[in-house]
Structure formats: C-alpha cells, structure tokens
Design an enzyme around this catalytic site. Structure first.
Site, PDB file in Angstrom:
ATOM      1  N   ARG A  60      48.956  26.539  36.345  1.00  0.00           N
ATOM      2  CA  ARG A  60      48.468  26.664  34.605  1.00  0.00           C
ATOM      3  C   ARG A  60      48.453  24.742  34.757  1.00  0.00           C
ATOM      4  O   ARG A  60      47.780  24.690  33.961  1.00  0.00           O
ATOM      5  CB  ARG A  60      48.717  27.156  33.701  1.00  0.00           C
ATOM      6  CG  ARG A  60      48.285  28.897  33.620  1.00  0.00           C
ATOM      7  CD  ARG A  60      49.411  29.306  33.068  1.00  0.00           C
ATOM      8  NE  ARG A  60      48.187  29.900  31.876  1.00  0.00           N
ATOM      9  CZ  ARG A  60      48.846  31.546  32.564  1.00  0.00           C
ATOM     10  NH1 ARG A  60      49.174  31.817  33.144  1.00  0.00           N
ATOM     11  NH2 ARG A  60      47.599  32.224  31.305  1.00  0.00           N
ATOM     12  N   ARG A 108      46.040  30.188  23.657  1.00  0.00           N
ATOM     13  CA  ARG A 108      45.994  30.099  25.068  1.00  0.00           C
ATOM     14  C   ARG A 108      44.770  29.857  25.551  1.00  0.00           C
ATOM     15  O   ARG A 108      44.590  28.946  26.832  1.00  0.00           O
ATOM     16  CB  ARG A 108      46.065  31.812  25.249  1.00  0.00           C
ATOM     17  CG  ARG A 108      47.861  32.101  25.029  1.00  0.00           C
ATOM     18  CD  ARG A 108      47.337  34.078  25.155  1.00  0.00           C
ATOM     19  NE  ARG A 108      46.998  34.741  26.236  1.00  0.00           N
ATOM     20  CZ  ARG A 108      46.663  36.179  25.903  1.00  0.00           C
ATOM     21  NH1 ARG A 108      46.975  36.512  24.868  1.00  0.00           N
ATOM     22  NH2 ARG A 108      46.143  36.682  27.469  1.00  0.00           N
ATOM     23  N   LYS A 113      41.047  37.818  35.638  1.00  0.00           N
ATOM     24  CA  LYS A 113      42.435  37.516  37.266  1.00  0.00           C
ATOM     25  C   LYS A 113      42.789  38.743  37.635  1.00  0.00           C
ATOM     26  O   LYS A 113      43.046  39.836  38.479  1.00  0.00           O
ATOM     27  CB  LYS A 113      42.744  36.933  36.632  1.00  0.00           C
ATOM     28  CG  LYS A 113      42.347  34.874  36.158  1.00  0.00           C
ATOM     29  CD  LYS A 113      42.721  33.939  35.728  1.00  0.00           C
ATOM     30  CE  LYS A 113      44.301  34.014  35.681  1.00  0.00           C
ATOM     31  NZ  LYS A 113      43.688  34.266  33.650  1.00  0.00           N
ATOM     32  N   ARG A 153      41.835  44.691  25.381  1.00  0.00           N
ATOM     33  CA  ARG A 153      42.262  46.154  26.531  1.00  0.00           C
ATOM     34  C   ARG A 153      43.502  45.915  26.373  1.00  0.00           C
ATOM     35  O   ARG A 153      44.053  45.921  25.386  1.00  0.00           O
ATOM     36  CB  ARG A 153      42.795  44.234  26.880  1.00  0.00           C
ATOM     37  CG  ARG A 153      43.847  44.362  27.992  1.00  0.00           C
ATOM     38  CD  ARG A 153      43.506  42.683  28.879  1.00  0.00           C
ATOM     39  NE  ARG A 153      44.825  41.980  28.372  1.00  0.00           N
ATOM     40  CZ  ARG A 153      44.404  40.644  28.978  1.00  0.00           C
ATOM     41  NH1 ARG A 153      43.158  40.219  30.142  1.00  0.00           N
ATOM     42  NH2 ARG A 153      44.695  39.611  28.850  1.00  0.00           N
ATOM     43  N   ARG A 158      49.228  47.525  24.762  1.00  0.00           N
ATOM     44  CA  ARG A 158      48.485  46.341  24.143  1.00  0.00           C
ATOM     45  C   ARG A 158      50.134  44.806  24.542  1.00  0.00           C
ATOM     46  O   ARG A 158      51.023  45.794  24.133  1.00  0.00           O
ATOM     47  CB  ARG A 158      47.696  46.080  23.613  1.00  0.00           C
ATOM     48  CG  ARG A 158      46.821  47.302  23.100  1.00  0.00           C
ATOM     49  CD  ARG A 158      46.274  47.580  21.774  1.00  0.00           C
ATOM     50  NE  ARG A 158      45.077  48.427  21.500  1.00  0.00           N
ATOM     51  CZ  ARG A 158      44.133  48.662  22.042  1.00  0.00           C
ATOM     52  NH1 ARG A 158      43.527  47.102  22.884  1.00  0.00           N
ATOM     53  NH2 ARG A 158      43.234  49.800  22.269  1.00  0.00           N
TER      54      ARG A 158
HETATM   55  P1  AMP Z   1      49.150  35.269  31.656  1.00  0.00           P
HETATM   56  O1  AMP Z   1      49.384  37.120  31.629  1.00  0.00           O
HETATM   57  O2  AMP Z   1      48.099  34.879  32.843  1.00  0.00           O
HETATM   58  O3  AMP Z   1      48.330  35.593  31.033  1.00  0.00           O
HETATM   59  O4  AMP Z   1      49.967  34.606  30.875  1.00  0.00           O
HETATM   60  C1  AMP Z   1      51.138  35.125  29.681  1.00  0.00           C
HETATM   61  C2  AMP Z   1      51.866  33.566  28.979  1.00  0.00           C
HETATM   62  O5  AMP Z   1      52.818  33.504  30.024  1.00  0.00           O
HETATM   63  C3  AMP Z   1      50.931  32.655  29.278  1.00  0.00           C
HETATM   64  O6  AMP Z   1      50.644  32.846  27.781  1.00  0.00           O
HETATM   65  C4  AMP Z   1      52.519  31.515  29.064  1.00  0.00           C
HETATM   66  O7  AMP Z   1      52.959  31.534  27.669  1.00  0.00           O
HETATM   67  C5  AMP Z   1      53.004  32.499  30.069  1.00  0.00           C
HETATM   68  N1  AMP Z   1      52.486  31.779  31.216  1.00  0.00           N
HETATM   69  C6  AMP Z   1      51.738  32.591  32.670  1.00  0.00           C
HETATM   70  N2  AMP Z   1      52.046  31.694  33.248  1.00  0.00           N
HETATM   71  C7  AMP Z   1      51.871  30.634  33.028  1.00  0.00           C
HETATM   72  C8  AMP Z   1      51.796  29.242  34.057  1.00  0.00           C
HETATM   73  N3  AMP Z   1      51.338  29.112  35.048  1.00  0.00           N
HETATM   74  N4  AMP Z   1      52.500  28.255  33.169  1.00  0.00           N
HETATM   75  C9  AMP Z   1      53.224  28.299  32.714  1.00  0.00           C
HETATM   76  N5  AMP Z   1      52.954  29.188  31.066  1.00  0.00           N
HETATM   77  C10 AMP Z   1      52.246  30.368  31.729  1.00  0.00           C
END
Ligand code: AMP
Length: 230
Positions: free
Chosen positions: A87, A171, A13, A126, A159
């Site tokens: 989410r 996740r 994404k 990554r 990282r």
């Molecule tokens: P991401 O960079 O999108 O993978 O997000 C990293 C982490 O941030 C996730 O594993 C969640 O802990 C938190 N996070 C990011 N976006 C959200 C969201 N929309 N709702 C809840 N937690 C989020």
C-alpha cells in the site's frame, strides 16, 4: 505466478482473490485479514494496530512487511495473490526484495478501477460469512433468505468495524495519497493491467482471467482446467 490486486477499499480485491484461489490454487495473502486476526486474538501486535485500523489509517510499513516476510518464508505455493499489500512505495520495494530473496518475482499487477460513489455504496452494504469469508452485499448479493451462507452453509455473518462512512473517508484518502502512486510505479515496470471493477462479479472475473491467461503460459491454464475467455 505471483500477482498483486491493487485498488481502493471496496474494489472487490478480496472477492476476486477468492475466485483465483479456487480456480488456480494460488494462495491469498491479505494483510488486512492477517491484521484482523491479530486484533481478534488479542496479540500484542493486534492491540497496537486496533486503533489505527478502526480509524482507517495505515499500519506501519514495518509491521505489514514483517507479516508478509513471515508468510513468504514459511508458505509454499504455486503462486501468491497479494491483496491489500503493498500500500506504499516502501512496501512495494520491500516486496520486490522479499520475492527476490525467495528466488521469485512479481508477474502481474491488476488495478481494479471503481468510482468513489460505488465504493461507498458497496462498503456500507457489505457483510461476510463468519466461517468462510464469502462476501455479501445487501443490494447486489444479499444473504440467502434462509439465513445460510451459499458457499459453506454457516449461519453467522459479520460486518467489518471499519466499514462505516467516517473510516471509509480516511481509507480512501490514504489510498489516493499513499497507494495510488503504485499505479505509476508498476506501469513503469511493465507489470500493470487494469480491469473494470464496476461490472458484476462474473464480468470482473472474466476480465481477470483474460489478463492472467495473457501473463501465464497457456499450458498453465489448461493444466488447471481453466476455460479460455472468448
Ligand atoms: P483491508 O482489509 O485490506 O481493507 O485492510 C484493513 C485495514 O488494515 C486498513 O484500513 C489498514 O488499517 C490495515 N492494513 C491492511 N493492509 C495494510 C498495508 N499493506 N499497509 C498498511 N496498513 C494496512
């Protein structure tokens, strides 16, 4: 045009959002990036979310909706790319309300499909440029041999602390339990398109263009100098 990129962690994404920012001048709103920024700068909210993020669990709806609300109220853009938000169904409902309050709407939701085995391989390999965020992968797109970022020339890479197998398991579980119902939710609203996120970056990019050119009026692509996909 406002769009959501929907998909599990590691689906690509963030990478695709960066291309859309470059190609279409859209603004990327990544709640993950906003939360990491809060964590790194040691704000009160950053302290609250640090442990939740390290475990791979979801931060509360209230916090992330607040972050998005602030952006929508203060940032002017020809279009937003929501990356990692919403989410949960509560976040999806809140987004519809927030956009309506700004006289805007959602135009498309693109689901990026990738199988779980590929996600684990991608995420554990990554890294990103510390300056511009360009994404690298030890196998498929290694950091250039001279140690400089191909996008901006910086030499520091990082990282993510939560890019490990234990956190990834949580996740993924959260994705299937809380986020994947959004696929049906947006399908029912007639907004859902799918792309195969397993292809190489260019192939995924071409699929995304085809979807978005089908959504946007043709003149939009022409004005931005975007080549139509054959
Ligand atoms: P991401 O960079 O999108 O993978 O997000 C990293 C982490 O941030 C996730 O594993 C969640 O802990 C938190 N996070 C990011 N976006 C959200 C969201 N929309 N709702 C809840 N937690 C989020």
């Amino acid at each position: 045009m406002n769009i959501i990129l929907l998909g599990p962690p590691g689906a690509g994404k963030g990478t695709q959002a960066r291309y859309l920012v470059e190609e279409r001048g859209m603004v990327q709103l990544s709640t993950g990036d906003m939360l990491r920024e809060a964590k790194d700068s040691g704000t009160q909210m950053g302290k609250v979310v640090a442990d939740v993020m390290a475990r791979g669990a979801l931060v509360t709806d209230e916090i992330v909706i607040g972050l998005i609300r602030e952006k929508l109220e203060t940032v002017q853009a020809s279009g937003f790319i929501f990356d990692g938000f919403p989410r949960t169904l509560a976040q999806a409902d809140a987004l519809a309300d927030l956009l309506a309050a700004e006289g805007q709407k959602l135009d498309a939701v693109i689901e990026m499909r990738v199988d779980d085995a590929a996600l684990v391989a991608r995420i554990t390999a990554r890294s990103t440029c510390g300056a511009c965020g360009e994404v690298y992968n030890d196998q498929t797109k290694p950091i250039p041999a001279d140690g400089t970022c191909s996008s901006c020339g910086a030499t520091a890479f990082k990282r993510r602390a939560d890019d490990n197998e234990a956190s990834l398991k949580t996740r993924l579980m959260e994705y299937y339990k809380q986020t994947s119902p959004l696929i049906g939710y947006y399908y029912a609203k007639g907004l859902l398109s799918r792309v195969d996120g397993l292809g190489d970056i260019g192939a995924v990019q071409a699929e995304m263009r085809a979807v978005l050119d089908g959504v946007a009026p043709k003149a939009h692509g022409a004005a931005q100098g975007i080549e139509p996909v054959a």
